[in-house]
Each structure stands twice: as structure tokens, then as C-alpha cells.
Design an enzyme around this catalytic site. Structure first.
Site, PDB file in Angstrom:
ATOM      1  CE  LYS A   7      57.849  -5.522  30.962  1.00 49.95           C
ATOM      2  NZ  LYS A   7      57.592  -6.793  30.232  1.00 49.95           N
ATOM      3  CD  GLU A  27      40.933  35.792  28.919  1.00 53.97           C
ATOM      4  OE1 GLU A  27      40.553  35.428  30.043  1.00 53.97           O
ATOM      5  OE2 GLU A  27      40.772  36.952  28.484  1.00 53.97           O
ATOM      6  N   GLY A  76      39.344  37.206  38.108  1.00 54.28           N
ATOM      7  CA  GLY A  76      39.410  36.530  39.401  1.00 54.28           C
ATOM      8  C   GLY A  76      38.129  36.785  40.177  1.00 54.28           C
ATOM      9  CG  HIS A 118      37.185  36.520  30.450  1.00 62.30           C
ATOM     10  ND1 HIS A 118      38.250  36.389  31.317  1.00 62.30           N
ATOM     11  CD2 HIS A 118      36.089  36.742  31.219  1.00 62.30           C
ATOM     12  CE1 HIS A 118      37.810  36.508  32.565  1.00 62.30           C
ATOM     13  NE2 HIS A 118      36.509  36.726  32.532  1.00 62.30           N
ATOM     14  NE  ARG A 173      28.127  34.240  40.567  1.00 58.99           N
ATOM     15  CZ  ARG A 173      29.138  33.381  40.572  1.00 58.99           C
ATOM     16  NH1 ARG A 173      30.370  33.832  40.743  1.00 58.99           N
ATOM     17  NH2 ARG A 173      28.924  32.091  40.418  1.00 58.99           N
ATOM     18  N   GLY A 201      49.336  15.253  27.735  1.00 55.13           N
ATOM     19  CA  GLY A 201      49.058  16.109  26.588  1.00 55.13           C
ATOM     20  C   GLY A 201      48.099  15.504  25.588  1.00 55.13           C
ATOM     21  CB  CYS A 232      37.248  39.859  33.994  1.00 52.64           C
ATOM     22  SG  CYS A 232      35.752  39.270  34.831  1.00 52.64           S
ATOM     23  CB  ILE A 278      48.761  19.225  23.050  1.00 49.00           C
ATOM     24  CG1 ILE A 278      48.644  20.312  24.121  1.00 49.00           C
ATOM     25  CG2 ILE A 278      49.731  19.658  21.949  1.00 49.00           C
ATOM     26  CD1 ILE A 278      48.253  21.664  23.585  1.00 49.00           C
TER      27      ILE A 278
END
Length: 554
Positions: A188, A520, A353, A518, A471, A16, A380, A19
């Protein structure tokens, strides 16, 4: 000269770093500093654009059309700064730049070597991306000890040597595993990870210790002793319920103060106001409603392939204090099925996709949502599936398809984009023989929305801008025919050449919308995104029996 915080990782990958770095950046931003972030990736691909989603996860797209690592998505969800291709650099791009310079003769006949030519190019890219900011956080991908990371580590060692501690900080994220049989945390691995760093000339200033539980003071003192790091700079990063609460946790432990002190930024900063993050955490922990959303995709076995989609759905719920439960469904598994997997679902999202595998499952999903009045959000490829569904089953265009999947289709309602205008006004062209990498319609593009449509209502304005990566596009030869059959084209490119949004009339379906972009990539936990907020709201209304709900904001 911008102060730089270099973030490295040790022991194991996927701890992470992104983040943690983004959380610190959000605190520094809240203290009034102008912050940027950068990712240095050690793989030899020029960018992730041609990498398999199963291997790499999501390809995150920036405003300027860069195809980048999904960590840039984390960065933009935590800070307000919009990033660009300068903020994502790979070994492949570094070598590409150096080889291009060598071919031009820029090195005047010198033998081109990793040191100084590769490391100098890395440093040049860092300077270019971070100029003009109060502070910059730079994540080095991979794990210390990986052979691929060595040129980057050498470059940042040189930066620290030249600039000094007041302009360069090393932050190292490491694992402190809990051994259940022994009932204790083990330090360790952290000691050995720091030893590995020190062997190449890097002494960490701060250690972030990832563990299942809080690292007790006794173990922090032990780590400090063996790693030559100040005890107050050994920060505990235990597992937490809400990742968006990490800025609050790091603020509590004073990580930002370590940065302010080392970089001598006291005169530039104010007290940190993290009330927005506190509100986000509160909304996650205390929802007033919940909905079940099905995500029908091609790469659901590796959910990082849809990281931004999943986060944007949750953001849409946050703005209404609604918990969003995600049901991941493989599109290919739905082909020829009775669609019982979609029973008791409040909303269906079909994400992007490539390729023909699973496409018919997406088309079938669109048909199910359309006929059963389930809120549908296509993104998309999800929009293209919806168009194919409508063409086949409503407009009576038998065997309609995308030329991506069937070049012999009698009704190619989706076809290859051969020419388009970029955000800067330049015209780009491609054909079937063009390279795959970097040849799509990419980046932020404006679109005009049709008055009186669902899209216009949800966005609340006439012109919007979204990021693209595709495309193939709606075939304009079928615009009139599909509109005559009832399909609403509610968004078009500013030059009216490309279809951006389609939907069903409200008297045919309560909420059916699909977009080529997109969205998102522009959703954040603090603001959400209009389309995802509207979609989750529609799912809530379906669950409530079609009643209009008053939105409860976080």
C-alpha cells in the site's frame, strides 16, 4: 539529445536512490555506453560546504573544487566518469542563478516565477551537465510529497512531455515494508507513493521496490496492477550483504534491458562484463586476513560524515583480501585519557575536521601512534595534528598550535592560507574576514614527491594529484626547524609553496604518514588508492609482528 533517467524516491528517505542509480549506471557503462550522473538537491543552501556534518554528512569534493552531496561519492565509486560542479545542483544555486539574471535584466522586465523561470533554469542545468553522453542518470533528492522537491519534479515532467519516452525515463524507488506481526510485505505505501507522483503528472516507467527480503512475484504483480507499471519493470531490491553486489543483482533482474529497449540503444551496447564487481564481492565475502583500524574523528556519531574515508579503508583492504574492522573514537573523549581505547589497534587514521573541539585529542592520538610505533595515517586536520604533535614533543616548540585554534600561539606551525594557485593556474586569496562558503583551497592539485620517501614508495611516481578542502596549511616559517628535528616533508605543491605530505623516517617509525589532501575522494572499490592500500598493508604487518607481507590482490 542525451537520454535521461530520472530517479525519484517515495514513502521514506534514505532508501538508497544513489546506490541504486549508480549501480544501474555501472551496468550501462559495462555495456559500452558513455554514462554520467547528476544530483538535484532541494535544499536552499547553494552547496553543502557550510552545512554541519552532523546534519548533512560528508561534503564530497570534485576535481574542479565543487563541494557536493555525498551521493556524488557513490556515483564516482561505481562509474569511471569524473564528475564536476555541473553534476550537483541545489535549489539555492538555481535561485541564485535566476536572481542574478533578473538583476542583469535578462528577463526583460518579466515577472519572475517558479514556472517558467525556475523550471527553465533547472532544465538548463540538466542539459549542461548531460550533453555529450549516451545516457545520464539524474537523482532527485528528498521524497515525493516534499514541498521543496516540487519545482524539480515539474521540470522533469516538462522534459518527459517534450522529449517523449524514448529520451526520458522515470524510475521510482519505494519502500515495501515487512510487517513481522502479519508475516507479510505491504504494498500500500508504494501504491500511494505512485499515486502522489501521478497527481503531478509523472507516471513511473520502472519501480525499484526496497524491502528486507525479496518481493515475491505475487506482490510484484499486485504492485504492477495498481501502479500501471509493467510487471517486468517492478524490480525487487532486497537488503544485500555487500552493497557493491547491487550491479550484479540489478543485471540479474534485467533492469538494464528495460533501459536499452525504451531508449532504443540496442545498436550501441555489448554484453555486460561485471567480472570486476564479482571480484569485489568475492574479496569482501572471502577475506584472507583482517585488521582493526581506529578512526579518531570529531563527527563519529554521524558516520556519514566520514563516508569516503570508511569506504576507502575498506577498498584498501579489498586489494589485499583483508577485512577492515573500524573502531570509531571521538577525539574529544581521548583528551587527557590513558589512551587505552587504542590498545590492540593495528592502525590509526585521523581524518579531517574544523574547529578546536577535539583537536587536542587528535594531537594526543598522533603522539600515541608515534611513540608506540602504530601505523598512523593523518588526513587534512589529521596531518595538522601530527605536525603540532611533532613540534611540541620532538622539536621542543612549546605551545605550538594552529592559528585556527589559538591565534596567540607562540609557535603557529599551522596557519591560514592567504594565497594559493588553483588547478587552472589562477591565484586565489582570502583572509580572516572572507566568507566561509567556497573560499577554501578546493579541488584537484598536483604535488611533487621527494625521492626515497615513504610517500614516493607508496605512490610509485614522482608527481601525483589529489583533491583538497582546507583553509589552514603548514607554516613555511617552521619548515627548516621541523626538518632539522627529523620531520620529513615528502610532498610539496608544484610551486614549492605549500607542504602537502609529512612523514617520519623509517628508522624512527615503520609507517607514519600524513597528507593535507583528501585521498579518500579518489578511492574506488575496483582500484583502491595507494595510500589506503599502503596503510592497510602496514596495519597487517604490525599485526603480524612487523613481518613484510606478500600482498594478496583481489
Amino acid at each position: 539529445m542525451t537520454p535521461l533517467i530520472f530517479v525519484t524516491g517515495g514513502v521514506v528517505s534514505s532508501l538508497g536512490k544513489g546506490i541504486a542509480a549508480a549501480s544501474l549506471a555501472s551496468i550501462l557503462e559495462a555495456r559500452g555506453l558513455k554514462v554520467t550522473m547528476m544530483k538535484l538537491d532541494p535544499y536552499i543552501n547553494v552547496d553543502p560546504g557550510t552545512m554541519s556534518p552532523f546534519q548533512h554528512g560528508e561534503v564530497y569534493v570534485t576535481d574542479d573544487g565543487a563541494e557536493t552531496d555525498l551521493d556524488l561519492g557513490h556515483y564516482e565509486r561505481y562509474v569511471r566518469t569524473r564528475l564536476s560542479r555541473k553534476n550537483s545542483v541545489t535549489t539555492g544555486r538555481i535561485y541564485e542563478n535566476v536572481i542574478r539574471k533578473e538583476r542583469r535584466g535578462d528577463y526583460l522586465g518579466a515577472t519572475v516565477q517558479v514556472i517558467p523561470h525556475i523550471t527553465d533554469e533547472i532544465r538548463r542545468c540538466i542539459d549542461e551537465a548531460t550533453a555529450g553522453f549516451d545516457v545520464a542518470l539524474i537523482e532527485i533528492g528528498g521524497t515525493v510529497g516534499d514541498i521543496e522537491s516540487l519545482p524539480f519534479l515539474e521540470a522533469i515532467r516538462q522534459v518527459r512531455t517534450e522529449r517523449g519516452a524514448e529520451k526520458a525515463m522515470f524510475m521510482h524507488l519505494t519502500l515495501v515494508p515487512y510487517i513481522a506481526a502479519a508475516g507479510e510485505l505491504k504494498t500500500k505505501p508504494t501504491q500511494h507513493s505512485v499515486k502522489e507522483l501521478r497527481s503531478i503528472g509523472i507516471q513511473p516507467d520502472v519501480l525499484l521496490c526496497r524491502s528486507e527480503q525479496a518481493v515475491p512475484d505475487s506482490e510484484r504483480r499486485k504492485i504492477a496492477l495498481f501502479t500501471n507499471v509493467s510487471e517486468r519493470a517492478v524490480i525487487s531490491c532486497p537488503d544485500i550483504d555487500v552493497l557493491y553486489g547491487m550491479p550484479l543483482e540489478l543485471l540479474r533482474q534485467g533492469l538494464d534491458e528495460l533501459v536499452i529497449e525504451q531508449f532504443k540503444l540496442r545498436d550501441k551496447v555489448a554484453a555486460a562484463d561485471l567480472s570486476e564487481w564479482a571480484a569485489v564481492v568475492d574479496a569482501v565475502k572471502h577475506p584472507l586476513d583482517e585488521v582493526n583500524i581506529a578512526v579518531v574523528g570529531k563527527y563519529v556519531d554521524h558516520q556519514d560524515a566520514y563516508k569516503s574515508v570508511a569506504e576507502a579503508l575498506r577498498h584498501g583492504g579489498l586489494r589485499q583480501r583483508t577485512k577492515v574492522n573500524l573502531k570509531w573514537l571521538e577525539a574529544q573523549d581521548l583528551e587527557g585519557s590513558d589512551m587505552s581505547a587504542l590498545q590492540d589497534i593495528d592502525g590509526i587514521l585521523v581524518p579531517g575536521g574544523f574547529g578546536d573541539r577535539g583537536f587536542e585529542g587528535k594531537v594526543q592520538t598522533s603522539k600515541f601512534a608515534r611513540e608506540h610505533k602504530v601505523p598512523y595515517f593523518g588526513i587534512c586536520y589529521g596531518m595538522q595534528a601530527a605536525v603540532v604533535d611533532y613540534a611540541r614533543h620532538v622539536a621542543d616548540l612549546d605551545a605550538a598550535n594552529s592559528t585556527e585554534n589559538d591565534r596567540q600561539s607562540p609557535h603557529p606551525v599551522i596557519g591560514l592560507i592567504t594565497e594559493w594557485r588553483t588547478a587552472t593556474g589562477e591565484v586565489e586569496k582570502r583572509d580572516e574576514k572572507s566568507d566561509l562558503g567556497g573560499t577554501m583551497r578546493l579541488g584537484l592539485q598536483e604535488q611533487r614527491l621527494k625521492p626515497g620517501t615513504l610517500a614516493r614508495e607508496v605512490y610509485g611516481k614522482d608527481v601525483v594529484a589529489e583533491r583538497h578542502r582546507h583553509r589552514y596549511e603548514f607554516n613555511n616559517r617552521y619548515r627548516t626547524q621541523l626538518e632539522d628535528a627529523g620531520l620529513v616533508i615528502s610532498g610539496k605543491s608544484m610551486d614549492d609553496t605549500l607542504v602537502e605530505v609529512v612523514e617520519l623516517p623509517r628508522d624512527m617509525h615503520p609507517w607514519f604518514l600524513a597528507c593535507q589532501a583528501h585521498p579518500e575522494f579518489l578511492s574506488t572499490p575496483r582500484d583502491g588508492h595507494p595510500l589506503f592500500i599502503g596503510f592497510v598493508r602496514a596495519a597487517r604487518e604490525k599485526k603480524a609482528g612487523g613481518k613484510l607481507l606478500k600482498e594478496a590482490r583481489a
